[in-house]
Scaffold this motif. Structure first.
Motif, PDB file in Angstrom:
ATOM      1  N   ASP A  80       0.824  -1.209   0.000  1.00  0.00           N
ATOM      2  CA  ASP A  80       0.000   0.000   0.000  1.00  0.00           C
ATOM      3  C   ASP A  80       0.860   1.262   0.000  1.00  0.00           C
ATOM      4  OD1 ASP A  80      -2.373  -1.440   0.031  1.00  0.00           O
ATOM      5  OD2 ASP A  80      -2.382  -1.589   2.209  1.00  0.00           O
ATOM      6  N   HIS A  81       2.031   1.165   0.636  1.00  0.00           N
ATOM      7  CA  HIS A  81       2.879   2.359   0.753  1.00  0.00           C
ATOM      8  C   HIS A  81       4.341   1.938   0.893  1.00  0.00           C
ATOM      9  CE1 HIS A  81       4.023   6.453   2.154  1.00  0.00           C
ATOM     10  NE2 HIS A  81       4.915   5.778   2.864  1.00  0.00           N
ATOM     11  N   PHE A  82       5.217   2.679   0.223  1.00  0.00           N
ATOM     12  CA  PHE A  82       6.659   2.525   0.421  1.00  0.00           C
ATOM     13  C   PHE A  82       7.300   3.893   0.246  1.00  0.00           C
ATOM     14  CE2 PHE A  82      10.994   2.164  -1.031  1.00  0.00           C
ATOM     15  CZ  PHE A  82      11.534   1.239  -0.163  1.00  0.00           C
ATOM     16  N   SER A  83       8.102   4.308   1.213  1.00  0.00           N
ATOM     17  CA  SER A  83       8.794   5.585   1.099  1.00  0.00           C
ATOM     18  C   SER A  83      10.112   5.500   1.854  1.00  0.00           C
ATOM     19  CB  SER A  83       7.948   6.742   1.641  1.00  0.00           C
ATOM     20  OG  SER A  83       7.640   6.545   3.015  1.00  0.00           O
ATOM     21  N   GLY A  84      11.065   6.292   1.419  1.00  0.00           N
ATOM     22  CA  GLY A  84      12.357   6.284   2.093  1.00  0.00           C
ATOM     23  C   GLY A  84      13.261   7.386   1.584  1.00  0.00           C
ATOM     24  N   ARG A  85      14.269   7.678   2.391  1.00  0.00           N
ATOM     25  CA  ARG A  85      15.328   8.623   2.018  1.00  0.00           C
ATOM     26  C   ARG A  85      16.646   7.864   2.064  1.00  0.00           C
ATOM     27  NH1 ARG A  85      15.774  14.261   5.030  1.00  0.00           N
ATOM     28  NH2 ARG A  85      14.153  14.725   3.483  1.00  0.00           N
TER      29      ARG A  85
END
Length: 380
Positions: free
Chosen positions: A205-210
């Motif tokens: 549903d969601h994937f985020s990163g720095r």
């Protein structure tokens, strides 16, 4: 009459001046594109296109490239597009709006083998910003409604949106403690190929990163670039990462490096929500002992804290070493090299004895022995 004549002359001068400026800006954009192509070629990449045109007078400068094609020097990856266009306002020649249209084809390394991919998106555009020396400083790319298929890999991939932001420093890194690039990633409603989905299902549903790339990364073929980056002490710092995958809600921070086989070495501190549900899924698929899954759920109730969404979450280290991936002390996956082995021989999995050693050091346990049946746990 004299005033009219003077006004007309002034307009003609202004118009002629603007026309000359527009052609200067258009030539500058074309020159920037061609300089970039030549830089890639000097680094050993194969870069080609069938046509390069400029248009848009008088409101914008637009450069369009047909059939852009780029291939890594060692054929580790390649990309073939249909049409790439760059646009800029004449008064902002250092900020380009870019767009990819039509079907795209790529060949990329996945799990240690080359994979073909054909895809098309309902939207693929972004912004590229340069400094006055012509150095690319930032790229923001948004892709909506992508659908892709790999015939050779018998796999499909789709997502609603992926947004990538890449920032580069003014000067390239020369030491391992200097930043080469900063990458931010946001993905929404990603449907993974079935063969890569694993026990948690195909949908993220969601994937985020720095991700901060630390250390010099040369612009040469991918294999040698990764090797030199690793040997120079390069690491990937991950200040934050978040994903919602099936019942699992994970927040993490840590670092990633590469071993001698170009496999990830990682250490992360994480907070995991939905762990009891995740363990039950793993248990139902025979990957974790049923009793262990119940104990984990009971431990979650004892030691969990409340996360930002009010749901319980528990801290748990995540690591990767010697080609194996661990969730806490439990081995949950085997990791392959990022690129196929040169000699075709698979690297060993598991800890390797040090020089002069006779046996590998003990690895994390894969299961906790249960001397007696666990107590019944009320999951409500």
């Amino acid at each position: 009459m004299r005033i009219f004549t003077l006004s007309l002359c002034a307009l003609l001068l202004l118009g002629g001046g603007y026309t000359g400026y527009w052609f200067w800006a258009a030539d500058r954009m074309v020159g920037t594109v061609l300089d970039g192509v030549e830089d890639w070629r000097q680094a050993g990449y194969e870069v080609s296109f069938t046509d390069l045109s400029k248009s848009g007078f008088p409101t914008e400068v637009r450069v369009e490239m047909r059939d852009p094609n780029i291939t890594d020097p060692l054929k580790a990856w390649s990309w073939l597009g249909d049409r790439l266009s760059l646009r800029a306002a004449p008064w902002q020649p250092l900020e380009y709006t870019l767009a990819l249209t039509g079907p795209q084809k790529a060949e990329v390394p996945v799990s240690g083998r080359q994979v073909d991919l054909a895809f098309e998106a309902t939207r693929a555009d972004g912004v590229a910003r340069f400094d006055t020396s012509g150095t690319l400083r930032q790229v923001i790319l948004t892709i909506d409604g992508l659908n892709g298929v790999s015939e050779g890999f018998d796999a499909k991939l789709s997502f609603d949106r992926v947004r990538l932001t890449l920032d580069q420093p003014e000067r390239p890194a020369t030491r391992y403690d200097q930043e080469t690039a900063l990458l931010e990633v946001l993905g929404q409603n990603i449907t993974l190929p079935e063969r890569f989905a694993g026990p948690l299902g195909q949908r993220l549903d969601h994937f985020s990163g720095r991700f901060r790339v630390m250390g010099p990364l040369p612009q040469i073929d991918l294999r040698n670039a990764l090797t030199q980056w690793r040997d120079a002490g390069g690491i990937l710092e991950v200040p934050w990462l978040k994903t919602d995958w099936g019942p699992l809600a994970l927040k993490a921070e840590g670092t990633i490096a590469l071993d001698e086989y170009l496999r990830p070495i990682a250490a992360f501190d994480t907070k995991i929500g939905g762990l009891s549900e995740t363990m039950r899924v793993l248990a139902d698929q025979g990957l974790v002992d049923q009793g262990l899954a119940q104990i984990t759920g009971f431990g979650l109730q004892l030691f969990a804290s409340r996360g930002d969404n009010g749901k319980p979450e528990i801290p748990l280290p995540v690591s990767a070493q010697d080609g194996e991936f661990y969730l806490g002390p439990f081995k949950v996956a085997t990791l392959r090299p990022l690129l196929p082995p040169l000699d075709g021989v698979e690297p060993p999995v598991g800890a390797v004895p040090p020089p002069g050693g006779t046996a590998p050091p003990p690895a994390p346990v894969e299961a906790i022995p249960l001397p007696e049946p666990p107590p019944t746990v009320n999951w409500n």
